[in-house]
Design a protein around this motif. Structure first.
Motif, PDB file in Angstrom:
ATOM      1  N   LEU A 209       6.556   9.470   3.870  1.00  0.00           N
ATOM      2  CA  LEU A 209       7.029  10.784   3.446  1.00  0.00           C
ATOM      3  C   LEU A 209       8.438  11.069   3.946  1.00  0.00           C
ATOM      4  O   LEU A 209       9.125  11.941   3.408  1.00  0.00           O
ATOM      5  N   PHE A 210       8.877  10.323   4.976  1.00  0.00           N
ATOM      6  CA  PHE A 210      10.118  10.668   5.667  1.00  0.00           C
ATOM      7  C   PHE A 210      11.194   9.593   5.593  1.00  0.00           C
ATOM      8  O   PHE A 210      12.251   9.762   6.204  1.00  0.00           O
ATOM      9  N   THR A 211      10.961   8.504   4.883  1.00  0.00           N
ATOM     10  CA  THR A 211      11.973   7.462   4.767  1.00  0.00           C
ATOM     11  C   THR A 211      12.032   6.947   3.336  1.00  0.00           C
ATOM     12  O   THR A 211      11.166   7.266   2.518  1.00  0.00           O
ATOM     13  N   ALA A 212      13.084   6.158   3.053  1.00  0.00           N
ATOM     14  CA  ALA A 212      13.322   5.626   1.704  1.00  0.00           C
ATOM     15  C   ALA A 212      13.369   6.773   0.696  1.00  0.00           C
ATOM     16  O   ALA A 212      14.134   7.706   0.850  1.00  0.00           O
ATOM     17  N   HIS A 213      12.498   6.754  -0.321  1.00  0.00           N
ATOM     18  CA  HIS A 213      12.498   7.811  -1.341  1.00  0.00           C
ATOM     19  C   HIS A 213      11.651   9.017  -0.943  1.00  0.00           C
ATOM     20  O   HIS A 213      11.509   9.967  -1.729  1.00  0.00           O
ATOM     21  N   GLY A 214      11.091   8.991   0.267  1.00  0.00           N
ATOM     22  CA  GLY A 214      10.127  10.015   0.649  1.00  0.00           C
ATOM     23  C   GLY A 214      10.633  11.432   0.569  1.00  0.00           C
ATOM     24  O   GLY A 214       9.992  12.304  -0.027  1.00  0.00           O
ATOM     25  N   ARG A 215      11.798  11.702   1.179  1.00  0.00           N
ATOM     26  CA  ARG A 215      12.264  13.081   1.222  1.00  0.00           C
ATOM     27  C   ARG A 215      12.610  13.602  -0.176  1.00  0.00           C
ATOM     28  O   ARG A 215      12.385  14.776  -0.491  1.00  0.00           O
ATOM     29  N   ASP A 216      13.186  12.746  -1.020  1.00  0.00           N
ATOM     30  CA  ASP A 216      13.499  13.164  -2.388  1.00  0.00           C
ATOM     31  C   ASP A 216      12.227  13.425  -3.185  1.00  0.00           C
ATOM     32  O   ASP A 216      12.133  14.399  -3.930  1.00  0.00           O
ATOM     33  N   ALA A 217      11.244  12.536  -3.050  1.00  0.00           N
ATOM     34  CA  ALA A 217      10.027  12.652  -3.845  1.00  0.00           C
ATOM     35  C   ALA A 217       9.141  13.803  -3.377  1.00  0.00           C
ATOM     36  O   ALA A 217       8.477  14.453  -4.188  1.00  0.00           O
ATOM     37  N   CYS A 218       9.139  14.063  -2.067  1.00  0.00           N
ATOM     38  CA  CYS A 218       8.182  15.018  -1.513  1.00  0.00           C
ATOM     39  C   CYS A 218       8.697  16.450  -1.470  1.00  0.00           C
ATOM     40  O   CYS A 218       7.910  17.392  -1.489  1.00  0.00           O
ATOM     41  N   GLY A 219      10.007  16.627  -1.382  1.00  0.00           N
ATOM     42  CA  GLY A 219      10.523  17.983  -1.225  1.00  0.00           C
ATOM     43  C   GLY A 219      10.164  18.550   0.138  1.00  0.00           C
ATOM     44  O   GLY A 219      10.248  17.855   1.156  1.00  0.00           O
ATOM     45  N   GLU A 220       9.753  19.809   0.171  1.00  0.00           N
ATOM     46  CA  GLU A 220       9.361  20.439   1.434  1.00  0.00           C
ATOM     47  C   GLU A 220       7.969  19.955   1.830  1.00  0.00           C
ATOM     48  O   GLU A 220       7.036  20.011   1.035  1.00  0.00           O
ATOM     49  N   ILE A 221       7.840  19.485   3.068  1.00  0.00           N
ATOM     50  CA  ILE A 221       6.594  18.856   3.501  1.00  0.00           C
ATOM     51  C   ILE A 221       5.796  19.803   4.396  1.00  0.00           C
ATOM     52  O   ILE A 221       6.325  20.384   5.351  1.00  0.00           O
ATOM     53  N   TRP A 222       4.519  19.944   4.057  1.00  0.00           N
ATOM     54  CA  TRP A 222       3.570  20.725   4.846  1.00  0.00           C
ATOM     55  C   TRP A 222       2.463  19.804   5.336  1.00  0.00           C
ATOM     56  O   TRP A 222       2.260  18.716   4.794  1.00  0.00           O
ATOM     57  N   PHE A 223       1.740  20.271   6.338  1.00  0.00           N
ATOM     58  CA  PHE A 223       0.701  19.435   6.943  1.00  0.00           C
ATOM     59  C   PHE A 223      -0.501  20.270   7.329  1.00  0.00           C
ATOM     60  O   PHE A 223      -0.361  21.397   7.804  1.00  0.00           O
ATOM     61  N   ASP A 224      -1.679  19.712   7.102  1.00  0.00           N
ATOM     62  CA  ASP A 224      -2.919  20.320   7.570  1.00  0.00           C
ATOM     63  C   ASP A 224      -3.800  19.207   8.120  1.00  0.00           C
ATOM     64  O   ASP A 224      -4.138  18.257   7.393  1.00  0.00           O
ATOM     65  N   ASP A 225      -4.155  19.289   9.401  1.00  0.00           N
ATOM     66  CA  ASP A 225      -5.004  18.254  10.002  1.00  0.00           C
ATOM     67  C   ASP A 225      -6.477  18.451   9.668  1.00  0.00           C
ATOM     68  O   ASP A 225      -7.325  17.679  10.134  1.00  0.00           O
TER      69      ASP A 225
END
Length: 502
Positions: A209-225
């Motif tokens: 989610l945070f490298t290569a195409h991750g940031r472009d593809a994911c946009g704003e990232i949220w998380f729920d454990d």
């Protein structure tokens, strides 16, 4: 922990798909059936309402598997909350996994509208087509649905990962639907990345989610454990956080000798600017003194930075100094590398120094021998330079960035910064880390030289911790572009002015 927006304040563990599956199975073994999907669907429903609070019609595109089940569960909640939830479902009752089938029945019982085609008018969408378990890119009607979602300009919530995206590597799946990948990664005409794209990572955060195409593809990232606590002592990687990257304030009772000497060696004829950028960056990043040895000669003072001290390369004393070597070095850097590799207690290798080492086994032997002598080394390759060192291709490096960086670190027993979107910092014997700062405005000539100079300054001040110096340098370098307010690049010389302001 619950639902949270990833804001990069603290360092967080990143888990691979395989590790996430193990955590999921362990949690499911002591929870009532269907619990995790219920929690995932509720989280997705809450988040889509938060990002699109005025949306009345919400289209939920659901796949045939458990990612689709999360979407079906979300649709049930949305319907119960008075939203018009419209589901297009790519599955069938006979082949539906048990948890997804339970959510399908709950959605139907709640009165969710199921349609054969997307609604004509909708205000927000949920992409729940393919999750982390997908091995193939979307096909058939899924491609059409994703095209509508990504071309709409409307808010879209992607459940766990964008459909067709690999959460381990940050790459689109093999034989990816190039048209969808291009749409998902594209920058609109106004020059700003799509601010209406969101990804909800479930149970764990994943490195892709945070490298290569991750940031472009994911946009704003949220998380729920999903309410599941798990050990973080063995993650695949770490996502760097600002709190751990902040430098300690300088002591009042200190002097320039307290902050180390940096010697920059590079700048062959016609490329002196690269060495000057590195040297200026080292000075602004806090080095006590900075010496410059230009391979092409021609300067005795930098009128823009008179604090820099120029020396003849052959007579430059390396003892006690942190050496930054290779910036603009050309072929001439080869003649100084044996001495640099053998004599530098702390060393940052960049650009042409890396290219020279990649084609010379004797230099590789000297590089590998440094660790046995307790000499510290940081390599700062971009993907092409990393490929040359590994004897592979740029495409192979980019396809497995974590693996490539770790392989280099292990092979040469040093610390490696693999530059690019989500730069990877790897060191032998520890899990690599991913840097979240910076954006495409750094994609301009000279910014890598600035990073090398910052690395040199931080390594000179860090004592024996090359990994921390590399992590801090990468974080600070990326953070220099500031918040994304323009699509214009930030020239390397402008970055240098900003270093001392942090």
């Amino acid at each position: 922990m619950g639902l949270e927006r990833i804001s990069f304040h603290t360092t967080q563990a990143l888990h691979s798909i395989a590790a996430t599956r193990e955590i999921e199975q362990a949690a499911a073994s002591h929870l009532p059936a269907h619990t995790l999907m219920q929690r995932a669907g509720l989280s997705a429903a809450r988040l889509v309402c938060a990002i699109a609070p005025h949306a009345r019609v919400i289209w939920i595109a659901c796949g045939a598997g458990n990612n689709g089940g999360d979407g079906l569960e979300a649709a049930m909640h949305l319907r119960m909350w008075g939203r018009d939830a419209v589901v297009t479902w790519a599955g069938d009752d006979a082949n539906c996994p048990p948890d997804a089938l339970a959510s399908l029945h709950r959605a139907r019982d709640a009165g969710v509208l199921f349609a054969d085609a997307p609604p004509v008018h909708w205000d927000a969408a949920i992409d729940a087509l393919l999750g982390i378990g997908a091995s193939r890119a979307p096909e058939g009607e899924m491609v059409e649905w994703l095209a509508l979602i990504h071309e709409s300009g409307k808010p879209v919530l992607q459940v766990d990962v964008p459909s067709g995206f690999c959460a381990d590597t940050g790459q689109w799946l093999p034989d990816a639907i190039h048209s969808i990948a291009a749409r998902a990664d594209s920058m609109p005409a106004n020059g700003q990345f799509d601010s209406k794209k969101y990804t909800l990572s479930l149970l764990t955060l994943k490195p892709g989610l945070f490298t290569a195409h991750g940031r472009d593809a994911c946009g704003e990232i949220w998380f729920d454990d999903l309410g599941i606590s798990h050990a973080v002592n063995d993650p695949q990687a770490w996502l760097l956080g600002e709190r751990e990257m902040l430098a300690s304030p300088r002591m009042h009772a200190s002097h320039k000798g307290s902050y180390g000497d940096v010697a920059v060696i590079g700048g062959a004829s016609g490329m002196q600017g690269a060495a000057l950028l590195a040297a200026r960056a080292a000075l602004h990043a806090g080095a006590g003194r900075v010496f410059v040895g230009l391979l092409g000669g021609g300067m005795v003072v930098d009128p823009m930075q008179p604090e820099l001290m120029f020396r003849d390369v052959a007579s430059l004393d390396l003892a006690g100094k942190t050496v930054v070597c290779g910036c603009g070095g050309g072929e001439e850097v080869r003649r100084v590398l044996p001495r640099v590799l053998s004599s530098s207690e702390r060393l940052v290798l960049d650009a042409d120094a890396l290219n020279a080492i990649a084609t010379d086994e004797s230099l590789q032997t000297l590089l590998k021998a440094r660790a046995a002598k307790n000499l510290l080394t940081i390599l700062t390759p971009h993907p092409l330079e990393a490929a040359r060192l590994l004897g592979s291709s740029t495409a192979e490096v980019q396809a497995h960035r974590l693996f490539a960086a770790q392989t280099l670190a292990d092979r040469f027993a040093c610390t490696v910064i693999l530059k690019g979107s989500g730069s990877i910092i790897a060191s032998s014997g520890v899990a690599p880390s991913i840097n979240p700062t910076g954006d495409a405005r750094l994609a301009t000539a000279g910014t890598g030289d600035v990073l090398a100079g910052i690395c040199g300054a931080f390594l000179a001040q860090s004592g024996a911790d090359a990994l921390l110096a590399a992590q801090r340098a990468t974080w600070v370098h990326g953070a220099l572009v500031g918040e994304a307010t323009t699509s214009q690049v930030v020239p390397a010389s402008e970055l240098i002015k900003r270093i001392s302001q942090r």
